[in-house]
Design an enzyme around this catalytic site. Structure first.
Site, PDB file in Angstrom:
ATOM      1  N   SER A 152      35.875  40.066  30.374  1.00  0.00           N
ATOM      2  CA  SER A 152      34.788  40.090  31.376  1.00  0.00           C
ATOM      3  C   SER A 152      33.507  40.576  30.726  1.00  0.00           C
ATOM      4  O   SER A 152      33.531  41.375  29.781  1.00  0.00           O
ATOM      5  CB  SER A 152      35.197  41.057  32.487  1.00  0.00           C
ATOM      6  N   TYR A 183      38.544  49.793  35.145  1.00  0.00           N
ATOM      7  CA  TYR A 183      38.778  48.347  35.038  1.00  0.00           C
ATOM      8  C   TYR A 183      38.158  47.826  33.734  1.00  0.00           C
ATOM      9  O   TYR A 183      38.824  47.166  32.936  1.00  0.00           O
ATOM     10  CB  TYR A 183      38.182  47.622  36.257  1.00  0.00           C
ATOM     11  N   LYS A 185      39.836  46.249  30.019  1.00  0.00           N
ATOM     12  CA  LYS A 185      39.506  44.993  29.317  1.00  0.00           C
ATOM     13  C   LYS A 185      39.143  45.283  27.863  1.00  0.00           C
ATOM     14  O   LYS A 185      39.536  44.547  26.946  1.00  0.00           O
ATOM     15  CB  LYS A 185      38.341  44.288  30.008  1.00  0.00           C
TER      16      LYS A 185
END
Ligand code: NAD
Ligand code: UD1
Length: 346
Positions: free
Chosen positions: A133, A157, A161
């Site tokens: 992302s 989050y 990643k």
């Protein structure tokens, strides 16, 4: 040679659109999903669109022996790893869920892939496309963002990643046989033009486009525009919205490159253009013919003023570029939402 591709999280928003793109490109997709954030009704919709039965393995990517058994059963030549949790706010409130499911899920999948490669049962070199992302760029110093920008994280989050990207780098250093494509998505929006599949948030949407569509359909009274004092042309936040159909095509291009023998790569999947919140509202009103009332609200914690991609590397390495306009993103999101006001539950 097998043309099977395993899609972990393939029943979700991006995975379901990618399944169709892979089918259209001549691959045989197989879904592995535990349906923790998706609805089995998507499967029948996918069958209507592709005209074929959808192959599904229902279970958890954290269960390494089971994932290994799935790999042995289907013999995929490549894996796309979508499975994971993605709600930024929830990750702040419950970080262990994100470290467990996202990082643990990736470790589990990679170990299963390594095991079937090690004993010679895999049909090809371990080949993985990973859903990363633009969140890994944190608060970028400037825009557009190229892949060599420094990475950082502002929530668990995003941290998950970043850790997975680093894990994949370490794995390739240890075992150069791995072929890995890391795709850093910008802001995926829109839906399949059939209106049969789309984004189906389980709760109050956090992201702009699903919130706008719910306002337009009358489920929410108005949109809160988070901040109108950013250093942007109209003061509202600017993002790189990319049609999910373009994103799906990016996965096909990434797999084709890796299976064709390309080196591993990390690329942005964005359009290269930014749009403000108010531009999205206007485009959506034009595409849907519905008003989208809004009110200005304070800035949302953790938001950045502008975030859009330099999309040149994906074009150069993969021959891929985004084609759909903001109008098409809005029109397709509206077709899905207006035809399915309660998503797959309706
Ligand atoms: P999604 O929630 O719609 O899809 C994820 C799928 O993974 C769901 O079907 C869910 O049931 C499944 N899943 C979750 N944990 C699992 C587990 N342990 N075992 C098996 N299945 C599991 O999300 P999406 O929007 O399609 O995103 C797909 C990927 O792309 C995610 O990794 C997400 O972080 C990443 N991504 C999404 C966006 C976005 O805006 N949608 C942006 C950047 C990156
Ligand atoms: C958000 C996440 C990002 C994640 C991405 C997944 C945060 C801080 N960032 O990105 O980590 O990778 O989703 O798609 O949560 N907006 C409103 N009103 C709303 C919703 C959003 O004005 O109700 C604005 C935001 O302030 C922002 C823009 O719309 O300027 C886009 O927001 P969103 O869709 O949530 O995406 P990101 O913030 O880019």
């Amino acid at each position: 040679m097998s043309t099977t591709i395993l899609l972990t999280g393939g029943a979700g928003y991006i995975g379901s659109h990618t399944l169709i793109a892979l089918h259209e490109a001549g691959y045989q997709p197989v879904i592995l999903d535990n349906f923790s954030n998706s609805h089995p009704a998507v499967l029948e919709r996918l069958e209507r669109i592709t005209g074929q039965p959808v192959r599904v393995e229902r279970g958890d990517v954290l269960e390494t022996p089971w994932v290994e058994a799935v790999l042995r059963r289907h013999q995929p030549v490549g894996v796309v790893h979508f499975a994971g949790d993605k709600a930024v706010g929830e990750s702040v409130a419950n970080p262990l869920k994100y470290f467990h499911n996202n990082i643990g899920g990736a470790v589990s999948l990679l170990r299963a892939m390594a095991a079937v490669h090690a004993d010679g049962t895999a049909p090809a070199a371990p080949t993985l496309v990973f859903s990363s992302s633009a969140t890994v760029y944190g608060d970028p110093a400037s825009v557009p963002i190229t892949e060599d920008f420094p990475r950082s994280h502002t929530n668990p989050y995003g941290h998950s990643k970043l850790v997975i990207e680093d894990m994949l780098t370490a794995l390739r250093t240890a075992s150069p046989v791995w072929r890995v494509g890391v795709l850093r998505y910008f802001n995926p929006v829109g839906a399949h033009p059939s209106g049969l599949i789309g984004e189906d948030p389980a709760d109050i949407p956090n992201n702009l486009m699903p919130y706008v569509t719910q306002v337009a359909v009358g489920q929410r009274p108005y949109l809160n525009v988070y901040g109108n004092d950013y250093p942007t042309p109209d003061g509202t936040g600017v993002r790189d919205y990319i049609h999910v159909q373009d994103l799906a095509a990016g996965h096909v291009a990434a797999l084709q490159a890796l299976l064709g023998g390309s080196e591993s790569f990390t690329v942005n999947l964005g359009t290269g253009h930014g749009h403000s919140v108010l531009e999205v509202v206007k485009a959506f009103e034009a595409a849907s013919g519905r008003p989208v009332p809004y009110a200005f609200a304070p800035r949302r914690a953790g938001d950045v003023a502008q975030c859009y991609a330099d999309a040149a590397l994906a074009k150069r390495l993969l021959g891929w570029e985004a084609r759909h306009t903001l109008h098409e993103m809005c029109a397709d999101a509206w077709r899905w939402q207006s035809g399915n006001p309660n998503g797959y539950r309706g």
